[in-house]
Design an enzyme around this catalytic site. Structure first.
Site, PDB file in Angstrom:
ATOM      1  CG  HIS A   1      -1.881  -1.094   1.336  1.00  0.00           C
ATOM      2  ND1 HIS A   1      -1.818  -2.069   2.299  1.00  0.00           N
ATOM      3  CD2 HIS A   1      -2.970  -1.393   0.583  1.00  0.00           C
ATOM      4  CE1 HIS A   1      -2.826  -2.909   2.156  1.00  0.00           C
ATOM      5  NE2 HIS A   1      -3.538  -2.535   1.111  1.00  0.00           N
TER       6      HIS A   1
ATOM      7  CB  SER B   1      -1.766 -10.193   0.750  1.00  0.00           C
ATOM      8  OG  SER B   1      -3.123 -10.331   1.107  1.00  0.00           O
TER       9      SER B   1
HETATM   10  P1  AMP Z   1      -6.536  -3.864  -0.497  1.00  0.00           P
HETATM   11  O1  AMP Z   1      -6.378  -3.061   0.770  1.00  0.00           O
HETATM   12  O2  AMP Z   1      -6.082  -5.268  -0.370  1.00  0.00           O
HETATM   13  O3  AMP Z   1      -7.902  -3.703  -1.105  1.00  0.00           O
HETATM   14  O4  AMP Z   1      -5.521  -3.209  -1.526  1.00  0.00           O
HETATM   15  C1  AMP Z   1      -5.569  -1.835  -1.814  1.00  0.00           C
HETATM   16  C2  AMP Z   1      -4.693  -1.581  -3.004  1.00  0.00           C
HETATM   17  O5  AMP Z   1      -3.360  -1.961  -2.701  1.00  0.00           O
HETATM   18  C3  AMP Z   1      -5.122  -2.405  -4.237  1.00  0.00           C
HETATM   19  O6  AMP Z   1      -5.034  -1.594  -5.391  1.00  0.00           O
HETATM   20  C4  AMP Z   1      -4.103  -3.510  -4.242  1.00  0.00           C
HETATM   21  O7  AMP Z   1      -3.866  -4.025  -5.548  1.00  0.00           O
HETATM   22  C5  AMP Z   1      -2.868  -2.811  -3.712  1.00  0.00           C
HETATM   23  N1  AMP Z   1      -1.921  -3.793  -3.182  1.00  0.00           N
HETATM   24  C6  AMP Z   1      -2.200  -4.794  -2.306  1.00  0.00           C
HETATM   25  N2  AMP Z   1      -1.096  -5.545  -2.112  1.00  0.00           N
HETATM   26  C7  AMP Z   1      -0.122  -5.019  -2.878  1.00  0.00           C
HETATM   27  C8  AMP Z   1       1.242  -5.369  -3.119  1.00  0.00           C
HETATM   28  N3  AMP Z   1       1.813  -6.425  -2.524  1.00  0.00           N
HETATM   29  N4  AMP Z   1       1.948  -4.605  -3.969  1.00  0.00           N
HETATM   30  C9  AMP Z   1       1.367  -3.539  -4.595  1.00  0.00           C
HETATM   31  N5  AMP Z   1       0.091  -3.163  -4.406  1.00  0.00           N
HETATM   32  C10 AMP Z   1      -0.648  -3.898  -3.562  1.00  0.00           C
END
Ligand code: AMP
Length: 282
Positions: free
Chosen positions: A37, A185
């Site tokens: 993030h 993640s």
């Molecule tokens: P989330 O909080 O999981 O919904 O993710 C929010 C944003 O962060 C989304 O656009 C995800 O694709 C991005 N994101 C999550 N994990 C990663 C990562 N390991 N590397 C880059 N972006 C990420």
């Protein structure tokens, strides 16, 4: 750093910040923030005068109530990380701010939301598209940042932005990984140490698939090897797929390597993880 939960308040703040020279970057997240993030926040800060991060665990995109309940929430740590990263504002709405009715609107993206994640998580992308539409309407950013990790999501949001004529430039940011290759993640928090070690099978499967495809091996043969690699690591493979990077149309063989992405999803214990890899780097 400004922290808002009410739509009216965040809109008033953004109205003050907007000028002919200003540009607003939005980073939509579900919290439990990590280095992945933060790389989105950095990308936004480098291209905009103001960066706003939304944190909202969106019920409409969970097709499984248990997954929603177990989704990690680390609000204090999120605020600390965002302050440290120099984020200008956070928007943390509650369900009552985002949804006025019990029956949310639905979206249908045709073939694009029926394959891969869409096949295993019915309704997921409809919920994603709905919450992203709401965020785009509320924040009206100039740029919005998404991770390559959710590859299909980026394609869905690209389609949504085109169809609904949002005047927003979408930016895809590369995947940030742990030292052992595991894609970062929020769900990784739920893995035990042993599961975290076993989860590397997903990234290894992607590397193995890429290398063997580039050596000319056939995709169905590689799929069998990947199934056995995942088995050895007690990872329950849900899918391994080869697809066109632009259209996401599934492929059985390599015609033009630069156009292809390999996608994988699997369960480690009761945690579902996804990852992907381009066949060739840009
Ligand atoms: P989330 O909080 O999981 O919904 O993710 C929010 C944003 O962060 C989304 O656009 C995800 O694709 C991005 N994101 C999550 N994990 C990663 C990562 N390991 N590397 C880059 N972006 C990420």
């Amino acid at each position: 750093m400004h922290i808002f939960s009410q739509i009216g308040h965040v809109k008033a703040y953004l109205k003050e910040q907007r000028s002919s020279q200003s540009s607003i970057g939005l980073v939509p997240t579900m919290g439990a923030l990590h280095a992945g993030h933060m790389s989105l926040i950095r990308a936004s800060k480098s291209e905009n005068t103001r960066t706003i991060c939304s944190i909202y665990v969106n019920p409409a995109q969970f097709n499984n109530a248990e997954d929603l309940n177990k989704y990690p929430r680390t609000p204090d740590e999120d605020i600390r990380l965002l302050r440290e990263a120099g984020c200008d504002a956070v928007f943390r709405p509650g369900d009552q701010d985002m949804y006025s009715y019990n029956h949310p609107l639905t979206f249908d993206f045709g073939a694009l939301d029926k394959i891969l994640e869409g096949e295993f998580r019915p309704g997921h992308f409809s919920g994603v598209a709905l919450v992203v539409s709401k965020l785009f309407h509320i924040i009206q950013p100039d740029h919005a940042y998404f991770g390559q990790k959710d590859f299909q999501q980026f394609r869905i949001i690209t389609r949504l932005t085109e169809e609904l004529k949002f005047d927003i430039t979408l930016v895809s940011v590369p995947i940030v990984r742990e030292a052992n290759g595991l894609a970062m993640s929020s769900r990784n928090i739920r893995l035990t140490e042993a599961e975290r070690a076993r989860a590397v099978a997903l990234h290894r499967s992607l590397i193995l698939t890429r290398d063997k495809l580039l050596q000319g091996e056939k995709f169905p043969d590689i799929t069998k090897e990947v199934a056995s690699l995942c088995n050895q690591h007690q990872v329950k493979l849900e899918y391994l797929a080869l697809a066109d990077r632009e259209t996401l149309v599934l492929q059985e063989m390599v015609t033009d390597p630069v156009r292809l992405v390999i996608l994988i999803a699997g369960w480690v214990g009761d945690v579902r993880l996804i990852d992907n890899l381009f066949l060739t780097e840009d």
